[in-house]
Design a protein around this motif. Sequence first.
Motif, PDB file in Angstrom:
ATOM      1  N   SER A 129       0.846  -1.188   0.000  1.00  0.00           N
ATOM      2  CA  SER A 129       0.000   0.000   0.000  1.00  0.00           C
ATOM      3  C   SER A 129       0.873   1.227   0.000  1.00  0.00           C
ATOM      4  O   SER A 129       1.934   1.249   0.617  1.00  0.00           O
ATOM      5  CB  SER A 129      -0.916   0.019   1.242  1.00  0.00           C
ATOM      6  OG  SER A 129      -1.857  -1.018   1.159  1.00  0.00           O
ATOM      7  N   ILE A 130       0.429   2.227  -0.703  1.00  0.00           N
ATOM      8  CA  ILE A 130       1.062   3.535  -0.694  1.00  0.00           C
ATOM      9  C   ILE A 130       0.041   4.502  -0.153  1.00  0.00           C
ATOM     10  O   ILE A 130      -1.139   4.405  -0.472  1.00  0.00           O
ATOM     11  CB  ILE A 130       1.491   3.956  -2.121  1.00  0.00           C
ATOM     12  CG1 ILE A 130       2.530   2.968  -2.658  1.00  0.00           C
ATOM     13  CG2 ILE A 130       2.032   5.364  -2.136  1.00  0.00           C
ATOM     14  CD1 ILE A 130       2.924   3.230  -4.086  1.00  0.00           C
ATOM     15  N   LYS A 131       0.455   5.404   0.665  1.00  0.00           N
ATOM     16  CA  LYS A 131      -0.469   6.367   1.244  1.00  0.00           C
ATOM     17  C   LYS A 131      -1.263   7.045   0.134  1.00  0.00           C
ATOM     18  O   LYS A 131      -0.703   7.587  -0.805  1.00  0.00           O
ATOM     19  CB  LYS A 131       0.288   7.412   2.063  1.00  0.00           C
ATOM     20  CG  LYS A 131      -0.629   8.360   2.821  1.00  0.00           C
ATOM     21  CD  LYS A 131       0.166   9.309   3.663  1.00  0.00           C
ATOM     22  CE  LYS A 131      -0.756  10.243   4.457  1.00  0.00           C
ATOM     23  NZ  LYS A 131      -0.005  11.181   5.292  1.00  0.00           N
ATOM     24  N   GLY A 132      -2.592   7.010   0.274  1.00  0.00           N
ATOM     25  CA  GLY A 132      -3.454   7.630  -0.740  1.00  0.00           C
ATOM     26  C   GLY A 132      -3.869   6.652  -1.822  1.00  0.00           C
ATOM     27  O   GLY A 132      -4.681   6.976  -2.665  1.00  0.00           O
ATOM     28  N   GLU A 133      -3.295   5.418  -1.840  1.00  0.00           N
ATOM     29  CA  GLU A 133      -3.671   4.428  -2.830  1.00  0.00           C
ATOM     30  C   GLU A 133      -4.137   3.162  -2.115  1.00  0.00           C
ATOM     31  O   GLU A 133      -3.757   2.889  -0.984  1.00  0.00           O
ATOM     32  CB  GLU A 133      -2.488   4.080  -3.737  1.00  0.00           C
ATOM     33  CG  GLU A 133      -2.031   5.219  -4.630  1.00  0.00           C
ATOM     34  CD  GLU A 133      -0.931   4.764  -5.587  1.00  0.00           C
ATOM     35  OE1 GLU A 133      -0.488   3.606  -5.451  1.00  0.00           O
ATOM     36  OE2 GLU A 133      -0.520   5.562  -6.426  1.00  0.00           O
ATOM     37  N   GLU A 134      -4.969   2.382  -2.809  1.00  0.00           N
ATOM     38  CA  GLU A 134      -5.387   1.110  -2.246  1.00  0.00           C
ATOM     39  C   GLU A 134      -4.350   0.046  -2.583  1.00  0.00           C
ATOM     40  O   GLU A 134      -3.440   0.256  -3.385  1.00  0.00           O
ATOM     41  CB  GLU A 134      -6.761   0.733  -2.795  1.00  0.00           C
ATOM     42  CG  GLU A 134      -7.849   1.710  -2.362  1.00  0.00           C
ATOM     43  CD  GLU A 134      -9.220   1.209  -2.730  1.00  0.00           C
ATOM     44  OE1 GLU A 134      -9.359  -0.001  -2.999  1.00  0.00           O
ATOM     45  OE2 GLU A 134     -10.153   2.029  -2.726  1.00  0.00           O
ATOM     46  N   ALA A 135      -4.463  -1.127  -1.951  1.00  0.00           N
ATOM     47  CA  ALA A 135      -3.505  -2.203  -2.170  1.00  0.00           C
ATOM     48  C   ALA A 135      -3.482  -2.603  -3.635  1.00  0.00           C
ATOM     49  O   ALA A 135      -4.505  -2.656  -4.314  1.00  0.00           O
ATOM     50  CB  ALA A 135      -3.871  -3.391  -1.291  1.00  0.00           C
ATOM     51  N   VAL A 136      -2.297  -2.885  -4.121  1.00  0.00           N
ATOM     52  CA  VAL A 136      -2.074  -3.240  -5.514  1.00  0.00           C
ATOM     53  C   VAL A 136      -1.416  -4.607  -5.558  1.00  0.00           C
ATOM     54  O   VAL A 136      -0.538  -4.912  -4.747  1.00  0.00           O
ATOM     55  CB  VAL A 136      -1.181  -2.192  -6.199  1.00  0.00           C
ATOM     56  CG1 VAL A 136      -0.843  -2.614  -7.624  1.00  0.00           C
ATOM     57  CG2 VAL A 136      -1.855  -0.826  -6.197  1.00  0.00           C
ATOM     58  N   SER A 137      -1.839  -5.448  -6.464  1.00  0.00           N
ATOM     59  CA  SER A 137      -1.214  -6.761  -6.637  1.00  0.00           C
ATOM     60  C   SER A 137      -0.330  -6.748  -7.866  1.00  0.00           C
ATOM     61  O   SER A 137      -0.660  -6.130  -8.878  1.00  0.00           O
ATOM     62  CB  SER A 137      -2.282  -7.854  -6.750  1.00  0.00           C
ATOM     63  OG  SER A 137      -2.944  -7.777  -7.992  1.00  0.00           O
ATOM     64  N   ARG A 138       0.791  -7.455  -7.758  1.00  0.00           N
ATOM     65  CA  ARG A 138       1.744  -7.557  -8.859  1.00  0.00           C
ATOM     66  C   ARG A 138       2.093  -9.028  -9.033  1.00  0.00           C
ATOM     67  O   ARG A 138       2.503  -9.685  -8.078  1.00  0.00           O
ATOM     68  CB  ARG A 138       3.003  -6.748  -8.569  1.00  0.00           C
ATOM     69  CG  ARG A 138       2.723  -5.254  -8.350  1.00  0.00           C
ATOM     70  CD  ARG A 138       3.954  -4.556  -7.771  1.00  0.00           C
ATOM     71  NE  ARG A 138       3.669  -3.153  -7.498  1.00  0.00           N
ATOM     72  CZ  ARG A 138       3.890  -2.148  -8.336  1.00  0.00           C
ATOM     73  NH1 ARG A 138       4.432  -2.402  -9.508  1.00  0.00           N
ATOM     74  NH2 ARG A 138       3.587  -0.911  -8.026  1.00  0.00           N
ATOM     75  N   THR A 139       1.923  -9.529 -10.229  1.00  0.00           N
ATOM     76  CA  THR A 139       2.267 -10.919 -10.530  1.00  0.00           C
ATOM     77  C   THR A 139       3.051 -10.959 -11.828  1.00  0.00           C
ATOM     78  O   THR A 139       2.967 -10.029 -12.639  1.00  0.00           O
ATOM     79  CB  THR A 139       1.015 -11.795 -10.672  1.00  0.00           C
ATOM     80  OG1 THR A 139       0.183 -11.268 -11.710  1.00  0.00           O
ATOM     81  CG2 THR A 139       0.224 -11.839  -9.372  1.00  0.00           C
ATOM     82  N   MET A 140       3.795 -12.047 -12.018  1.00  0.00           N
ATOM     83  CA  MET A 140       4.498 -12.268 -13.274  1.00  0.00           C
ATOM     84  C   MET A 140       3.765 -13.349 -14.048  1.00  0.00           C
ATOM     85  O   MET A 140       3.282 -14.333 -13.466  1.00  0.00           O
ATOM     86  CB  MET A 140       5.940 -12.702 -13.017  1.00  0.00           C
ATOM     87  CG  MET A 140       6.764 -11.699 -12.231  1.00  0.00           C
ATOM     88  SD  MET A 140       6.948 -10.075 -13.034  1.00  0.00           S
ATOM     89  CE  MET A 140       7.952 -10.498 -14.455  1.00  0.00           C
ATOM     90  N   ARG A 141       3.664 -13.168 -15.352  1.00  0.00           N
ATOM     91  CA  ARG A 141       3.002 -14.177 -16.173  1.00  0.00           C
ATOM     92  C   ARG A 141       3.649 -14.242 -17.540  1.00  0.00           C
ATOM     93  O   ARG A 141       4.343 -13.308 -17.974  1.00  0.00           O
ATOM     94  CB  ARG A 141       1.512 -13.893 -16.290  1.00  0.00           C
ATOM     95  CG  ARG A 141       1.151 -12.781 -17.244  1.00  0.00           C
ATOM     96  CD  ARG A 141      -0.352 -12.582 -17.343  1.00  0.00           C
ATOM     97  NE  ARG A 141      -0.727 -11.990 -18.621  1.00  0.00           N
ATOM     98  CZ  ARG A 141      -1.952 -11.591 -18.930  1.00  0.00           C
ATOM     99  NH1 ARG A 141      -2.927 -11.724 -18.022  1.00  0.00           N
ATOM    100  NH2 ARG A 141      -2.223 -11.099 -20.117  1.00  0.00           N
ATOM    101  N   ASP A 142       3.395 -15.359 -18.258  1.00  0.00           N
ATOM    102  CA  ASP A 142       3.991 -15.570 -19.576  1.00  0.00           C
ATOM    103  C   ASP A 142       3.183 -14.905 -20.688  1.00  0.00           C
ATOM    104  O   ASP A 142       3.751 -14.461 -21.688  1.00  0.00           O
ATOM    105  CB  ASP A 142       4.095 -17.070 -19.867  1.00  0.00           C
ATOM    106  CG  ASP A 142       5.040 -17.781 -18.909  1.00  0.00           C
ATOM    107  OD1 ASP A 142       6.069 -17.177 -18.546  1.00  0.00           O
ATOM    108  OD2 ASP A 142       4.744 -18.926 -18.524  1.00  0.00           O
ATOM    109  N   GLU A 143       1.855 -14.856 -20.536  1.00  0.00           N
ATOM    110  CA  GLU A 143       0.997 -14.396 -21.623  1.00  0.00           C
ATOM    111  C   GLU A 143       1.104 -12.883 -21.816  1.00  0.00           C
ATOM    112  O   GLU A 143       1.081 -12.123 -20.853  1.00  0.00           O
ATOM    113  CB  GLU A 143      -0.463 -14.757 -21.341  1.00  0.00           C
ATOM    114  CG  GLU A 143      -0.731 -16.241 -21.232  1.00  0.00           C
ATOM    115  CD  GLU A 143      -0.378 -16.780 -19.853  1.00  0.00           C
ATOM    116  OE1 GLU A 143      -0.112 -15.943 -18.940  1.00  0.00           O
ATOM    117  OE2 GLU A 143      -0.338 -18.004 -19.695  1.00  0.00           O
TER     118      GLU A 143
END
Length: 330
Positions: free
Chosen positions: A16-30
């Motif tokens: 989380s960054i102040k002022g932003e909601e939680a963000v998800s980060r994933t790695m993928r092949d496509e």
Amino acid sequence: METKNKFITGEMELFSIKGEEAVSRTMRDEPPTHFELKIKSFSSLSKSSLERYESGNFEAGGYKWKLCLHPKGNKDKNGEGHISLYLVISDTNSLSRGWEVHALFRLFLLDQLEDKYLSIQDSNGRARRFRASRTQSGFDRLISLKQFNDPSNGYLVNDTCVFGAEVFVHRESVSGKGECLLMTAGPDTCNHTWKIENFSALFAESLFSEVFTAGGHKWRVNLWPKGHGEQKGKSLSLFLELNDYSTLLPGQGVYVEAQLRVLDQVNGKHMEKKMQHWFYDSSKDWGWAMFLSLNSLKNQSMGYLVKGGCIIETHLLFIGAIEKLGQKSE
């Protein structure tokens, strides 16, 4: 503050960054389903005075979109030291008034060393809302410039990088109630003068002034020199007409506060009347059948006719345009 500095292939990272909601980060092949933006000589872009770059349009979910990239971060959103990337809905002039589009989207950055895509989206899977007052949404701090520029991460290779987007329209709606009002105010909104020569020799039951423009609409004055309706033979009748009323859509209206006057060219004691009126496609004119008695008009001492000429002034002081939400934009 970010809780980690390194992205781990195949794992999800939440922060989380102040002022932003939680963000998800994933790695993928496509690769991204809908759009890729490749930038060569990224260093030249970041060193230029260009604060933002907007891509061309692409289609997804029946709408047109584009990407908006801030290579040095969006300063207005505390994005300094990062890359800011946004999804923008475009070509909105064709949408209905009151439109809303709820879209689930992911933004991407290619790891060129691993040939995998870093996917960034809201962690809670919520759809973001796009509307006329908010046509873009995305991530103020997509990735820090330190991480982006680190050669070991593979995001910038040979000064080239690749971004991407996937957009899935979750819901669309049009507000069923409401309206939009735009007022144009000021003493100089419109002043129109109509000089009529040889007034006493007029034979037509009614005549119109030239068309003039005010508040984005066309107007004219309708004069009945010998009176209209029950005032025929008794009074001069005067009306203001919305000349382009046929262009109004159902539910659209134009509001006017105006002054119409017949000038006293001798004494300055003008005959003046004020109106407040909404014009619609079913109500194109408004005024007075009994504006000025014909006896007063013909009385030379009152100054309304001088050398056979009459002067009519129209002052439009306030003009308001109202449109019911849900009508299609033009």
